[in-house]
Each structure stands twice: as C-alpha cells, then as structure tokens.
Design a protein around this motif. Structure first.
Motif, PDB file in Angstrom:
ATOM      1  N   MET A   1       5.196 -11.759  18.803  1.00  0.00           N
ATOM      2  CA  MET A   1       4.939 -11.493  17.403  1.00  0.00           C
ATOM      3  C   MET A   1       4.879  -9.985  17.193  1.00  0.00           C
ATOM      4  O   MET A   1       4.207  -9.280  17.931  1.00  0.00           O
ATOM      5  CB  MET A   1       3.612 -12.140  17.011  1.00  0.00           C
ATOM      6  N   ARG A   2       5.571  -9.510  16.180  1.00  0.00           N
ATOM      7  CA  ARG A   2       5.586  -8.073  15.906  1.00  0.00           C
ATOM      8  C   ARG A   2       4.301  -7.654  15.205  1.00  0.00           C
ATOM      9  O   ARG A   2       3.699  -8.416  14.469  1.00  0.00           O
ATOM     10  CB  ARG A   2       6.773  -7.723  15.011  1.00  0.00           C
ATOM     11  N   GLY A   3       3.928  -6.402  15.441  1.00  0.00           N
ATOM     12  CA  GLY A   3       2.755  -5.860  14.771  1.00  0.00           C
ATOM     13  C   GLY A   3       3.054  -5.603  13.303  1.00  0.00           C
ATOM     14  O   GLY A   3       4.182  -5.386  12.909  1.00  0.00           O
ATOM     15  N   VAL A   4       2.030  -5.633  12.497  1.00  0.00           N
ATOM     16  CA  VAL A   4       2.175  -5.387  11.070  1.00  0.00           C
ATOM     17  C   VAL A   4       2.050  -3.893  10.823  1.00  0.00           C
ATOM     18  O   VAL A   4       1.099  -3.262  11.276  1.00  0.00           O
ATOM     19  CB  VAL A   4       1.080  -6.149  10.277  1.00  0.00           C
ATOM     20  N   ARG A   5       3.015  -3.332  10.125  1.00  0.00           N
ATOM     21  CA  ARG A   5       2.972  -1.912   9.778  1.00  0.00           C
ATOM     22  C   ARG A   5       2.298  -1.770   8.415  1.00  0.00           C
ATOM     23  O   ARG A   5       2.643  -2.468   7.471  1.00  0.00           O
ATOM     24  CB  ARG A   5       4.374  -1.328   9.715  1.00  0.00           C
ATOM     25  N   VAL A   6       1.358  -0.869   8.346  1.00  0.00           N
ATOM     26  CA  VAL A   6       0.662  -0.615   7.095  1.00  0.00           C
ATOM     27  C   VAL A   6       1.162   0.720   6.548  1.00  0.00           C
ATOM     28  O   VAL A   6       1.109   1.732   7.233  1.00  0.00           O
ATOM     29  CB  VAL A   6      -0.871  -0.566   7.305  1.00  0.00           C
ATOM     30  N   THR A   7       1.674   0.718   5.332  1.00  0.00           N
ATOM     31  CA  THR A   7       2.170   1.948   4.727  1.00  0.00           C
ATOM     32  C   THR A   7       1.001   2.817   4.273  1.00  0.00           C
ATOM     33  O   THR A   7      -0.129   2.348   4.116  1.00  0.00           O
ATOM     34  CB  THR A   7       3.066   1.658   3.510  1.00  0.00           C
ATOM     35  N   LYS A   8       1.316   4.062   4.040  1.00  0.00           N
ATOM     36  CA  LYS A   8       0.310   5.001   3.549  1.00  0.00           C
ATOM     37  C   LYS A   8      -0.275   4.503   2.230  1.00  0.00           C
ATOM     38  O   LYS A   8      -1.487   4.561   2.015  1.00  0.00           O
ATOM     39  CB  LYS A   8       0.947   6.376   3.377  1.00  0.00           C
ATOM     40  N   LEU A   9       0.578   4.006   1.351  1.00  0.00           N
ATOM     41  CA  LEU A   9       0.108   3.494   0.062  1.00  0.00           C
ATOM     42  C   LEU A   9      -0.872   2.353   0.264  1.00  0.00           C
ATOM     43  O   LEU A   9      -1.961   2.343  -0.325  1.00  0.00           O
ATOM     44  CB  LEU A   9       1.301   3.036  -0.786  1.00  0.00           C
ATOM     45  N   GLN A  10      -0.517   1.408   1.116  1.00  0.00           N
ATOM     46  CA  GLN A  10      -1.400   0.264   1.352  1.00  0.00           C
ATOM     47  C   GLN A  10      -2.711   0.708   2.000  1.00  0.00           C
ATOM     48  O   GLN A  10      -3.789   0.248   1.613  1.00  0.00           O
ATOM     49  CB  GLN A  10      -0.698  -0.763   2.229  1.00  0.00           C
ATOM     50  N   ARG A  11      -2.622   1.591   2.977  1.00  0.00           N
ATOM     51  CA  ARG A  11      -3.827   2.075   3.655  1.00  0.00           C
ATOM     52  C   ARG A  11      -4.785   2.736   2.658  1.00  0.00           C
ATOM     53  O   ARG A  11      -5.985   2.461   2.650  1.00  0.00           O
ATOM     54  CB  ARG A  11      -3.430   3.055   4.763  1.00  0.00           C
ATOM     55  N   GLU A  12      -4.243   3.584   1.793  1.00  0.00           N
ATOM     56  CA  GLU A  12      -5.084   4.284   0.816  1.00  0.00           C
ATOM     57  C   GLU A  12      -5.641   3.330  -0.235  1.00  0.00           C
ATOM     58  O   GLU A  12      -6.780   3.459  -0.655  1.00  0.00           O
ATOM     59  CB  GLU A  12      -4.292   5.417   0.146  1.00  0.00           C
ATOM     60  N   ARG A  13      -4.847   2.355  -0.651  1.00  0.00           N
ATOM     61  CA  ARG A  13      -5.312   1.363  -1.617  1.00  0.00           C
ATOM     62  C   ARG A  13      -6.456   0.539  -1.036  1.00  0.00           C
ATOM     63  O   ARG A  13      -7.506   0.361  -1.682  1.00  0.00           O
ATOM     64  CB  ARG A  13      -4.141   0.437  -2.013  1.00  0.00           C
ATOM     65  N   LEU A  14      -6.276   0.069   0.195  1.00  0.00           N
ATOM     66  CA  LEU A  14      -7.309  -0.745   0.835  1.00  0.00           C
ATOM     67  C   LEU A  14      -8.572   0.058   1.126  1.00  0.00           C
ATOM     68  O   LEU A  14      -9.682  -0.467   1.009  1.00  0.00           O
ATOM     69  CB  LEU A  14      -6.760  -1.373   2.117  1.00  0.00           C
ATOM     70  N   LYS A  15      -8.392   1.324   1.495  1.00  0.00           N
ATOM     71  CA  LYS A  15      -9.547   2.184   1.769  1.00  0.00           C
ATOM     72  C   LYS A  15     -10.443   2.298   0.536  1.00  0.00           C
ATOM     73  O   LYS A  15     -11.652   2.436   0.653  1.00  0.00           O
ATOM     74  CB  LYS A  15      -9.050   3.570   2.194  1.00  0.00           C
ATOM     75  N   ARG A  16      -9.841   2.194  -0.640  1.00  0.00           N
ATOM     76  CA  ARG A  16     -10.586   2.302  -1.897  1.00  0.00           C
ATOM     77  C   ARG A  16     -11.006   0.933  -2.445  1.00  0.00           C
ATOM     78  O   ARG A  16     -11.561   0.842  -3.532  1.00  0.00           O
ATOM     79  CB  ARG A  16      -9.741   3.047  -2.919  1.00  0.00           C
ATOM     80  N   GLY A  17     -10.696  -0.121  -1.697  1.00  0.00           N
ATOM     81  CA  GLY A  17     -11.098  -1.466  -2.105  1.00  0.00           C
ATOM     82  C   GLY A  17     -10.360  -1.980  -3.330  1.00  0.00           C
ATOM     83  O   GLY A  17     -10.896  -2.805  -4.062  1.00  0.00           O
ATOM     84  N   MET A  18      -9.138  -1.520  -3.528  1.00  0.00           N
ATOM     85  CA  MET A  18      -8.365  -1.909  -4.704  1.00  0.00           C
ATOM     86  C   MET A  18      -7.360  -3.006  -4.354  1.00  0.00           C
ATOM     87  O   MET A  18      -6.787  -3.000  -3.271  1.00  0.00           O
ATOM     88  CB  MET A  18      -7.599  -0.708  -5.271  1.00  0.00           C
ATOM     89  N   SER A  19      -7.143  -3.912  -5.297  1.00  0.00           N
ATOM     90  CA  SER A  19      -6.071  -4.895  -5.157  1.00  0.00           C
ATOM     91  C   SER A  19      -4.784  -4.270  -5.677  1.00  0.00           C
ATOM     92  O   SER A  19      -4.801  -3.237  -6.351  1.00  0.00           O
ATOM     93  CB  SER A  19      -6.399  -6.150  -5.973  1.00  0.00           C
ATOM     94  N   GLN A  20      -3.669  -4.916  -5.387  1.00  0.00           N
ATOM     95  CA  GLN A  20      -2.392  -4.441  -5.925  1.00  0.00           C
ATOM     96  C   GLN A  20      -2.405  -4.494  -7.449  1.00  0.00           C
ATOM     97  O   GLN A  20      -1.890  -3.594  -8.109  1.00  0.00           O
ATOM     98  CB  GLN A  20      -1.237  -5.275  -5.372  1.00  0.00           C
ATOM     99  N   THR A  21      -3.024  -5.516  -7.999  1.00  0.00           N
ATOM    100  CA  THR A  21      -3.116  -5.671  -9.453  1.00  0.00           C
ATOM    101  C   THR A  21      -3.932  -4.546 -10.072  1.00  0.00           C
ATOM    102  O   THR A  21      -3.535  -3.967 -11.092  1.00  0.00           O
ATOM    103  CB  THR A  21      -3.726  -7.043  -9.805  1.00  0.00           C
ATOM    104  N   THR A  22      -5.058  -4.223  -9.457  1.00  0.00           N
ATOM    105  CA  THR A  22      -5.922  -3.158  -9.970  1.00  0.00           C
ATOM    106  C   THR A  22      -5.219  -1.811  -9.912  1.00  0.00           C
ATOM    107  O   THR A  22      -5.267  -1.033 -10.868  1.00  0.00           O
ATOM    108  CB  THR A  22      -7.242  -3.106  -9.169  1.00  0.00           C
TER     109      THR A  22
END
Length: 74
Positions: A1-22
C-alpha cells in the motif's frame, strides 16, 4: 500500500482545524471540490485563488503554488 501524500494546502488547513467547506467559504469564490482537487494534486490554484487561500491561512501565496518537499506534481 502506498503512503498518503499530504499537500502543503491540506497540511495547513488541517493544522487550523478547518474543513474543505469552511476553507472554501472563507476564501470566497472557491468550492469544496476546488480545495479537494488542489489537495489531491489535480491542478494548482490560479494566482488570485492562491492569494485568497493564503490570506485565510496566513501564508505567502507563493507557498501554495510551489510543491512541498517530497510532494509529487501531476
């Protein structure tokens, strides 16, 4: 199974506790599907979109236009 790559955008969004919708709503004129597409590497935001996203995330827009270290480009 390949590892999941997290983009800079996703990392920063998650760090702030935001959903994609928010994040999309806060950035204005972007949809959650736009955010998803950018995070999966299917395209990069246009400069004006990067500026809106960067403003919401407190980043420099160029950070969102350049690949993160180890991030693959499609």
């Amino acid at each position: 199974m390949r590892g999941v790559r997290v983009t800079k955008l996703q990392r920063e969004r998650l760090k702030r506790g935001m959903s994609q919708t928010t994040l999309a709503a806060a950035a204005e004129k972007l949809s959650p599907s736009d955010i998803s597409r950018f995070e999966r590497g299917y395209g990069k935001p246009y400069p004006v979109q990067a500026e809106r996203l960067a403003k919401v995330l407190g980043l420099d827009p160029l950070e969102l236009l350049e690949p993160a270290v180890g991030e693959e480009t499609r």
